[in-house]
Design a protein around this motif. Sequence first.
Motif, PDB file in Angstrom:
ATOM      1  N   PRO A   1      -7.812  -0.978  -2.097  1.00  0.00           N
ATOM      2  CA  PRO A   1      -6.820  -0.376  -2.475  1.00  0.00           C
ATOM      3  C   PRO A   1      -6.215  -1.478  -3.911  1.00  0.00           C
ATOM      4  O   PRO A   1      -6.555  -2.439  -3.819  1.00  0.00           O
ATOM      5  CB  PRO A   1      -5.810  -0.436  -1.549  1.00  0.00           C
ATOM      6  N   ILE A   2      -5.892  -0.678  -4.803  1.00  0.00           N
ATOM      7  CA  ILE A   2      -5.255  -1.502  -5.866  1.00  0.00           C
ATOM      8  C   ILE A   2      -3.827  -1.838  -5.442  1.00  0.00           C
ATOM      9  O   ILE A   2      -3.079  -1.209  -4.894  1.00  0.00           O
ATOM     10  CB  ILE A   2      -4.968  -0.393  -7.253  1.00  0.00           C
ATOM     11  N   LEU A   3      -3.760  -3.188  -5.831  1.00  0.00           N
ATOM     12  CA  LEU A   3      -2.513  -3.831  -4.941  1.00  0.00           C
ATOM     13  C   LEU A   3      -1.251  -3.484  -5.709  1.00  0.00           C
ATOM     14  O   LEU A   3      -1.027  -3.563  -6.853  1.00  0.00           O
ATOM     15  CB  LEU A   3      -2.858  -5.227  -4.874  1.00  0.00           C
ATOM     16  N   ASP A   4      -0.160  -3.472  -5.023  1.00  0.00           N
ATOM     17  CA  ASP A   4       1.263  -3.405  -5.440  1.00  0.00           C
ATOM     18  C   ASP A   4       1.624  -4.530  -5.955  1.00  0.00           C
ATOM     19  O   ASP A   4       1.354  -5.953  -5.041  1.00  0.00           O
ATOM     20  CB  ASP A   4       2.242  -2.881  -4.151  1.00  0.00           C
ATOM     21  N   PRO A   5       2.395  -4.978  -7.008  1.00  0.00           N
ATOM     22  CA  PRO A   5       2.605  -6.188  -7.373  1.00  0.00           C
ATOM     23  C   PRO A   5       3.554  -7.086  -6.247  1.00  0.00           C
ATOM     24  O   PRO A   5       3.431  -8.099  -6.473  1.00  0.00           O
ATOM     25  CB  PRO A   5       3.272  -6.030  -8.699  1.00  0.00           C
ATOM     26  N   ASN A   6       4.590  -6.448  -6.045  1.00  0.00           N
ATOM     27  CA  ASN A   6       5.563  -7.170  -5.190  1.00  0.00           C
ATOM     28  C   ASN A   6       4.888  -7.567  -3.692  1.00  0.00           C
ATOM     29  O   ASN A   6       5.059  -8.577  -3.401  1.00  0.00           O
ATOM     30  CB  ASN A   6       6.704  -6.158  -4.921  1.00  0.00           C
ATOM     31  N   TYR A   7       4.034  -6.813  -3.358  1.00  0.00           N
ATOM     32  CA  TYR A   7       3.275  -7.343  -2.155  1.00  0.00           C
ATOM     33  C   TYR A   7       2.329  -8.508  -2.488  1.00  0.00           C
ATOM     34  O   TYR A   7       2.336  -9.332  -1.495  1.00  0.00           O
ATOM     35  CB  TYR A   7       2.234  -6.030  -1.814  1.00  0.00           C
ATOM     36  N   ALA A   8       1.685  -8.229  -3.548  1.00  0.00           N
ATOM     37  CA  ALA A   8       0.727  -9.450  -3.935  1.00  0.00           C
ATOM     38  C   ALA A   8       1.451 -10.731  -4.147  1.00  0.00           C
ATOM     39  O   ALA A   8       1.269 -11.783  -3.695  1.00  0.00           O
ATOM     40  CB  ALA A   8      -0.138  -9.134  -5.453  1.00  0.00           C
ATOM     41  N   ALA A   9       2.652 -10.791  -5.071  1.00  0.00           N
ATOM     42  CA  ALA A   9       3.559 -11.682  -5.042  1.00  0.00           C
ATOM     43  C   ALA A   9       3.921 -12.632  -3.705  1.00  0.00           C
ATOM     44  O   ALA A   9       4.036 -13.512  -3.476  1.00  0.00           O
ATOM     45  CB  ALA A   9       4.872 -11.447  -6.098  1.00  0.00           C
TER      46      ALA A   9
END
Length: 326
Positions: A260-268
């Motif tokens: 999946p293309i990652l959600d920025p908030n999740y990644a942070a």
Amino acid sequence: MNFFLETLQVTFLSIYYLLEAFVKLFIPARRKNVTGEIVLITGAGSGIGRLMALEFSKLGVTLVLWDINQEGSQETARLAKKEGASRVHCYVCDCSNKTEVYRVADQVKREVGDVSILINNAGIVTGKKFMESPDSLIEKTVEVNTMAHFWTYKAFLPAMMASNHGHLVSVASSAGLIGVNGLSRFLYNNCSYINISCIGSFYLKDYCASKFAAVGFAESVGLEMLASGKDGIKTTIVCPYFINTGMFDGCYTKWPRLLPILDPNYAARKIVDAILKEEVYLVMPRSLNLIFALKNIVPVKMGLILGIYFGAFNFMDHFRGHIKSD
């Protein structure tokens, strides 16, 4: 006799560490307390850099924000204070310029103190075919994605070694573990570095080369610290897949459930959590670990077939991206 004893010791420790790793799959690791630490984030004016700053702002740290875009870092500072950060310092720094990195680093040490958590996050990406990329842009990619890490480490690592305390974080990319097709279209302007993370096919381009180097550099410094008895200095290497910061609009993932293309908030959040848990490697999503393992054990021709199956040769086909200052 020495051979027998050493072999026995290695066997015992190997079994112990394997069991330890298995247990940790079910028991959450303890998160360290970073209250009072000085955290420096490069490329903090937008994207993942900004989001990491907002996560750290809740933890009682002193934030030092570096970016080539002054307005972007000031906006990050405003948002961080809104989240609860009490001490935030912004500096304009072109991380591709060694002289400027050293100059701003000295200013930080005088005005704020010794950095104890260094997060090398600033990065640039290209999207043209390799032979179509001007030499100057290839050089800029290496200067920002790789060489900047050398200069920031040389600037801030001595103080960490003196106190045997610190944390070195490299926000690299999955492309630093496996080659990527099409990562040569330049996404840099004189306003802001772009936070990016990608993986693709099995062809090596300037971006992949710079991220391979960043990963190798971080690994080697981490090992050097251990060999030097500086076990209080931790290393975290982050290797994510595409992060949906808008910089990779049009990039394609064939199997979104698997990759999946990652959600920025999740990644942070995951990156900050990995730092707090002192994880050495963070690969996102976890399914990438299977792909990396296969790369190292399957025949080259089989790897090419798997690359086609996973859509690795077409990730960048419809790439359009855009430059912005968040």
